[in-house]
Design a protein around this motif. Structure first.
Motif, short mmCIF file in Angstrom:
data_model
loop_
_atom_site.label_atom_id
_atom_site.label_comp_id
_atom_site.label_asym_id
_atom_site.label_seq_id
_atom_site.Cartn_x
_atom_site.Cartn_y
_atom_site.Cartn_z
N PRO A 418 -2.52 -11.92 -16.82
CA PRO A 418 -1.95 -12.62 -17.60
C PRO A 418 -0.75 -12.59 -18.47
N ASP A 419 0.14 -13.39 -18.75
CA ASP A 419 1.44 -13.11 -19.28
C ASP A 419 1.09 -12.57 -20.72
N ASP A 420 -0.06 -13.24 -21.45
CA ASP A 420 -0.06 -12.69 -22.75
C ASP A 420 -0.92 -11.39 -23.02
N ALA A 421 -1.18 -10.55 -21.93
CA ALA A 421 -1.94 -9.65 -21.90
C ALA A 421 -1.35 -8.38 -22.64
N ASN A 422 -2.05 -7.61 -23.13
CA ASN A 422 -1.67 -6.44 -23.84
C ASN A 422 -1.87 -5.34 -23.16
N VAL A 423 -1.11 -5.00 -22.11
CA VAL A 423 -1.11 -4.02 -20.96
C VAL A 423 -1.04 -2.81 -21.27
N PRO A 424 -1.92 -1.53 -21.31
CA PRO A 424 -1.38 -0.41 -21.73
C PRO A 424 -0.28 0.36 -20.64
N SER A 425 0.38 1.06 -21.22
CA SER A 425 1.39 1.80 -20.36
C SER A 425 0.99 2.90 -19.60
N THR A 426 0.34 2.65 -18.45
CA THR A 426 -0.16 3.78 -17.57
C THR A 426 0.20 3.47 -15.92
N THR A 427 0.52 4.45 -15.49
CA THR A 427 1.03 4.68 -14.23
C THR A 427 -0.24 4.40 -13.39
N LEU A 428 0.22 4.10 -12.14
CA LEU A 428 -0.88 3.98 -11.08
C LEU A 428 -1.37 5.43 -10.58
N ARG A 429 -0.66 6.53 -10.71
CA ARG A 429 -0.91 7.79 -10.46
C ARG A 429 -2.30 8.21 -11.24
N VAL A 430 -2.11 7.69 -12.78
CA VAL A 430 -3.16 8.19 -13.66
C VAL A 430 -4.26 7.15 -13.44
N SER A 431 -3.99 5.70 -13.15
CA SER A 431 -5.27 4.74 -12.89
C SER A 431 -4.90 4.18 -11.44
N PRO A 432 -5.28 4.90 -10.49
CA PRO A 432 -5.31 4.30 -9.17
C PRO A 432 -6.31 3.48 -8.72
N PRO A 433 -6.05 2.53 -7.70
CA PRO A 433 -7.12 1.38 -7.45
C PRO A 433 -8.31 2.31 -6.79
N PRO A 434 -9.35 1.58 -6.99
CA PRO A 434 -10.79 2.27 -6.25
C PRO A 434 -10.51 2.84 -4.97
N ALA A 435 -11.23 3.85 -4.34
CA ALA A 435 -11.23 4.24 -3.16
C ALA A 435 -11.12 3.39 -2.04
N GLY A 436 -10.25 3.65 -1.24
CA GLY A 436 -9.98 2.62 0.06
C GLY A 436 -9.13 1.52 -0.07
N ALA A 437 -8.92 1.17 -1.38
CA ALA A 437 -7.92 0.01 -1.78
C ALA A 437 -6.55 0.35 -1.83
N ARG A 438 -5.66 -0.27 -1.55
CA ARG A 438 -4.15 0.04 -1.76
C ARG A 438 -3.38 -1.01 -2.14
N ILE A 439 -2.43 -0.98 -3.06
CA ILE A 439 -1.69 -2.20 -3.56
C ILE A 439 -0.61 -2.28 -2.63
N ALA A 440 -0.74 -3.43 -1.90
CA ALA A 440 0.59 -3.70 -0.84
C ALA A 440 1.91 -4.03 -1.50
N VAL A 441 1.79 -4.80 -2.51
CA VAL A 441 3.04 -5.36 -3.25
C VAL A 441 2.82 -5.67 -4.44
N ILE A 442 3.70 -5.79 -5.28
CA ILE A 442 3.62 -6.23 -6.70
C ILE A 442 4.57 -7.51 -7.10
N HIS A 443 4.10 -8.63 -7.25
CA HIS A 443 5.32 -9.82 -7.46
C HIS A 443 5.68 -9.79 -8.98
N ARG A 444 6.89 -9.59 -9.44
CA ARG A 444 7.14 -9.26 -10.99
C ARG A 444 8.34 -10.00 -11.08
N ASN A 445 8.22 -11.06 -12.07
CA ASN A 445 9.71 -11.86 -12.59
C ASN A 445 10.50 -12.24 -11.28
N ASP A 446 9.91 -12.79 -10.25
CA ASP A 446 10.75 -13.39 -9.21
C ASP A 446 11.21 -12.38 -8.14
N ALA A 447 10.71 -11.04 -8.36
CA ALA A 447 11.12 -9.95 -7.50
C ALA A 447 10.05 -9.18 -6.95
#
Length: 493
Positions: A418-447
Motif C-alpha cells: 500500500p502507498d501509505d505503508a510504513n515499510v522498514p528499510s530492509t534489503t532483499l538479501r536480509v529478508s529474501p522471499p521464501p525458499a523456491g520463490a523469486r521476485i521476477a520484477v518490481i513495478h515502482r513509480n511507472d518504472a
C-alpha cells in the motif's frame, strides 16, 4: 418491420439504474449512506407509485430471483471468511444463529401480539421473518468498518448461518396456521435443514476444492465460473434433500477458501459479482413494494423496528453470549451490528405467496423494518464501536493476487505494498522471499526494477513473484506482510 424484443426496454432501464446506483453510491458513501438503501430508493422511484416506468408485482418471481442473489452473496461471504474463525468464535456464532434467532423472534412476536394487537399467527410470522440478520447487509457494513477480528468473525458467521432457523420458524408458524404440526415435525424439519445443509456444504466444498486445485489448461482461465457452478451445486444438492441451501453454499465457500490459489485468484471476481447481485436484489425489492401502502402500517412497522433493534436483539445477544463472558461494550456492538436486509423481505414473501390473510401486512412491515435497520444501524456501527473503544487492528494489510501459469507448473503472485505503508528499510538479501520463490520484477513509480540482493522494498511497490506450484502461498503472503507491519499479537478472549 421491427426486429426488437419485448425485453429490450427492460434491459436498457436495468442497465441505466445499475449504473446510476453504482456511480451514486460512490458519493453517498462519503455521507455514510448505505448504497443498499440507495438501490431500494431507486427501485421505489421507478415503480408504480413513482415514475411508473416499471410494473413488477410478481412476489413469487421476486422470491426466486432473491434466492439466486442470496446464493451468490453467501458464497462470496464464505470465501471471505477465515476458516479459523470456526475455531475461535464458532460456538457463540452458532448459538446466536440458532437460540438467538428464536429469542429475537419470540420477543418481537409477543410485543406484536400483546401491544400491537396483531393476530397470534401474524405476530409470530412477523417475529420469525425479521429475526435473522442479513448476510448481504452485514458483509457490506463490515467491509468499511474496523472491528476487532473476533467480533467481525462472530458477526460474519452468525449472518452466514442463521437463515435456516429463520426459515424453520417462518414455515413452522405458517404450517401451524394451515394445520397443526407436532413437536416431532418441528424437530425433524430443523434436523434435516441443519444436518443436510452442513453435510452438503462440507462435502461439495471438499470435492470442489479438490477439483479447483487440479484445474489446468484453458479451464484455469474460468476458475471463477467453475467456483460459481460449485456454489450452485452446493445449494441445489442441499435443497434437493430438504436441507438448507443457504447454509450449504456458505460452508462451501468457507471450505473453498482453503484452496488458496482458487479463492484468492477469484475473490475479486466473486466480490464484484456479489456487489452486483446486492444492487439487483435491493433494486428489485424496491420495485416490488408500494410506498403508498407502507403508510397504512407505518405505526406497526416503527414499533416492530424499535422492538427488534432496542429490545429483542439486545436481549438475545446478552442471554446467548453470557456464558462466553463477552464484555458489555462488545455485546453492545454485536447487538447494534445485527443488520436486517434482503433476507427478512424474502422470507416475508413466503406468507404473502401462501395466501395468508395478513401476508401483505407482514411484507410491508418487514420492508419498513429493513429500511430503518439499514438507514439507522449500518451508518453508525463504526461510530458506536469507536465510542465504546471496540476497534480493530488499524495495521495496513496487503492482498495478493495469484495467477496460475500451467505451462510451467508455477504461480505468478502479485503483491501490492500500500502507498501509505510504513515499510522498514530492509534489503532483499536480509529478508529474501521464501525458499523456491523469486521476485521476477518490481513495478515502482511507472518504472521497472529488476530485483537483486541490495534492493529495498518501498511503499507503493508492486512485486511480481514466480513460485513453484508446490510453494506455500500463505508463507509468501506472510513474507510480503512483513514489509508492512510485524505479525499481530493474538486478540485476547
Amino acid at each position: 418491420m421491427n426486429a426488437g424484443f419485448s425485453v429490450d426496454t427492460g434491459v436498457l432501464l436495468a442497465g441505466v439504474l445499475l449504473l446510476v446506483g453504482v456511480v451514486a453510491s460512490g458519493f453517498t458513501s462519503r455521507l455514510r449512506i448505505p448504497s443498499l438503501l440507495l438501490f431500494l430508493g431507486l427501485g421505489m422511484l421507478v415503480a408504480d407509485d413513482g415514475l411508473a416506468l416499471v410494473r413488477f408485482d410478481n412476489a413469487a418471481l421476486a422470491q426466486n430471483i432473491a434466492v439466486v442473489a442470496l446464493v451468490v452473496i453467501l458464497f462470496e461471504g464464505g470465501l471471505g471468511t477465515d476458516p479459523g474463525a470456526f475455531r475461535s468464535v464458532g460456538a457463540p456464532a452458532a448459538a446466536l444463529a440458532s437460540v438467538g434467532v428464536a429469542i429475537t423472534a419470540t420477543v418481537v412476536a409477543l410485543v406484536a401480539w400483546l401491544v400491537m394487537d396483531l393476530e397470534p399467527t401474524t405476530a409470530f410470522l412477523l417475529g420469525s421473518v425479521v429475526a435473522s440478520t442479513d448476510a448481504a447487509a452485514v458483509f457490506a457494513a463490515l467491509r468499511s468498518e474496523s472491528l476487532p477480528t473476533r467480533t467481525q468473525q462472530l458477526l460474519q458467521l452468525e449472518s452466514g448461518m442463521n437463515d435456516p432457523v429463520a426459515v424453520l420458524l417462518t414455515i413452522g408458524v405458517l404450517e401451524t396456521w394451515r394445520a397443526d404440526p407436532g413437536v416431532t415435525d418441528w424437530v425433524w424439519f430443523l434436523g434435516v435443514q441443519l444436518g443436510a445443509g452442513v453435510i452438503a456444504g462440507l462435502l461439495v466444498g471438499r470435492l470442489g476444492r479438490w477439483m479447483v486445485d487440479r484445474v489446468s489448461g484453458t479451464a484455469a482461465v474460468s476458475v471463477g465460473v467453475v467456483t460459481l457452478a460449485i456454489a450452485g451445486i452446493s445449494y441445489g444438492a442441499a435443497a434437493a434433500v430438504g436441507g438448507s441451501g443457504f447454509l450449504a453454499v456458505y460452508l462451501t465457500g468457507v471450505v473453498l477458501t482453503g484452496s488458496r490459489r482458487a479463492s484468492r485468484g477469484v475473490l475479486y471476481f466473486h466480490e464484484g459479482l456479489a456487489a452486483t447481485m446486492q444492487g439487483v436484489l435491493f433494486l428489485m425489492l424496491g420495485t416490488l413494494v408500494f410506498p403508498s401502502q407502507l403508510t397504512d402500517h407505518l405505526g406497526v412497522a416503527i414499533v416492530a423496528a424499535a422492538t427488534l433493534i432496542l429490545l429483542a436483539r439486545p436481549i438475545a445477544v446478552a442471554l446467548v453470549l453470557l456464558p462466553w463472558r463477552m464484555p458489555l461494550r462488545r455485546m453492545a456492538v454485536v447487538s447494534w451490528a445485527g443488520l436486517r436486509g434482503a433476507v427478512p423481505v424474502v422470507l416475508a414473501t413466503i406468507p404473502f405467496t401462501a395466501g395468508h390473510p395478513d401476508g401483505a401486512v407482514i411484507f410491508n412491515v418487514a420492508f419498513v423494518v429493513v429500511i430503518l435497520s439499514v438507514a439507522l444501524q449500518a451508518p453508525t456501527v463504526g461510530a458506536l464501536a469507536r465510542r465504546l473503544g471496540v476497534v480493530g487492528d488499524e495495521r495496513v494489510r496487503l492482498r495478493s493476487e495469484i495467477i496460475p501459469v500451467d505451462a510451467h507448473d508455477a504461480d505468478l503472485v502479485e503483491i501490492r505494498i500500500p502507498d501509505d505503508a510504513n515499510v522498514p528499510s530492509t534489503t532483499l538479501r536480509v529478508s529474501p522471499p521464501p525458499a523456491g520463490a523469486r521476485i521476477a520484477v518490481i513495478h515502482r513509480n511507472d518504472a521497472t526494477v529488476v530485483a537483486h540482493g541490495d534492493t529495498t522494498i518501498e511503499a507503493g511497490d508492486v512485486m511480481l513473484i514466480i513460485a513453484p506450484r508446490s510453494s506455500d502461498l500463505d508463507e509468501i503472503e506472510r513474507w510480503g506482510q512483513s514489509f508492512v507491519a510485524p505479525e499481530a499479537e493474538p486478540e485476547p478472549e
